[in-house]
Design an enzyme around this catalytic site. Structure first.
Site, PDB file in Angstrom:
ATOM      1  N   GLU A  35      -0.624   2.072  11.646  1.00  8.26           N
ATOM      2  CA  GLU A  35      -0.341   1.894  10.218  1.00  8.26           C
ATOM      3  C   GLU A  35       1.155   2.035   9.942  1.00  8.26           C
ATOM      4  OE1 GLU A  35      -3.765   3.565   7.490  1.00  8.26           O
ATOM      5  OE2 GLU A  35      -3.207   5.068   8.991  1.00  8.26           O
ATOM      6  N   TYR A  67      11.776  -1.854 -17.025  1.00  7.47           N
ATOM      7  CA  TYR A  67      10.819  -1.777 -15.924  1.00  7.47           C
ATOM      8  C   TYR A  67      11.245  -2.605 -14.722  1.00  7.47           C
ATOM      9  CZ  TYR A  67       9.105  -6.083 -18.098  1.00  7.47           C
ATOM     10  OH  TYR A  67       9.021  -7.333 -18.648  1.00  7.47           O
ATOM     11  N   GLU A  87      -0.176  10.873  -0.438  1.00 11.03           N
ATOM     12  CA  GLU A  87       0.350  11.928  -1.302  1.00 11.03           C
ATOM     13  C   GLU A  87       1.868  12.008  -1.219  1.00 11.03           C
ATOM     14  OE1 GLU A  87      -3.854  13.065  -0.082  1.00 11.03           O
ATOM     15  OE2 GLU A  87      -2.122  12.164   0.895  1.00 11.03           O
ATOM     16  N   LYS A 112      -4.212   2.417  -1.286  1.00 11.78           N
ATOM     17  CA  LYS A 112      -4.143   1.793   0.040  1.00 11.78           C
ATOM     18  C   LYS A 112      -5.216   0.721   0.038  1.00 11.78           C
ATOM     19  CE  LYS A 112      -3.546   4.211   3.848  1.00 11.78           C
ATOM     20  NZ  LYS A 112      -3.739   4.975   5.099  1.00 11.78           N
TER      21      LYS A 112
END
Length: 137
Positions: A35, A67, A87, A112
């Site tokens: 990953e 933004y 996290e 994810k």
């Protein structure tokens, strides 16, 4: 800016929000080595609480939070981030948003898109907030 609270009550974030939804980011985040080496897709929703009355009345971007700055900075960050957990990645996103806009109430959901769990085809997400904890949004 958060308006002053009544004596004895917690400050409330502004009712107005800037929302960015479904920002797709390719990043190298995950507990498994492949990953982090190969990377994978993530989706991000973010929310910034800010009083938009002056920007709306004056039609002036400088009275709001641009933004596009967040989107560009988050795309850049995704190209270089390397970490294990959602996290931690979310923490880095919050820190980046705070660097851009200061301590405005903010929250996010980081997803994810394809968690490498056998037989699982859904998404996994974390929700994080900063400068608005304990306040119902």
């Amino acid at each position: 800016m958060i308006p002053a609270a009544a004596p004895g009550s917690a400050p409330q974030p502004p009712a107005d929000r800037i929302l960015v939804r479904d920002l797709r980011l390719w990043a190298h985040v995950g507990v498994l080595e492949p990953e982090r080496q190969l990377g994978q897709w993530f989706e991000l929703d973010l929310e910034l609480a800010v009083d938009l009355a002056a920007a709306g009345a004056a039609d002036a971007l400088e009275l709001s939070l641009d933004y596009s700055r967040a989107i560009t900075a988050l795309q850049q960050q995704a190209r270089t981030v390397r970490c294990l957990t959602l996290e931690h990645y979310a923490e880095r996103i919050l820190t980046l948003l705070e660097e851009l806009y200061g301590p405005v109430p903010m929250r996010l959901e980081l997803r994810k898109c394809r968690a490498p769990v056998p037989g699982f085809t859904g998404t996994v997400a974390v929700r994080r907030s900063r400068h608005g904890q304990g306040v119902a949004w």
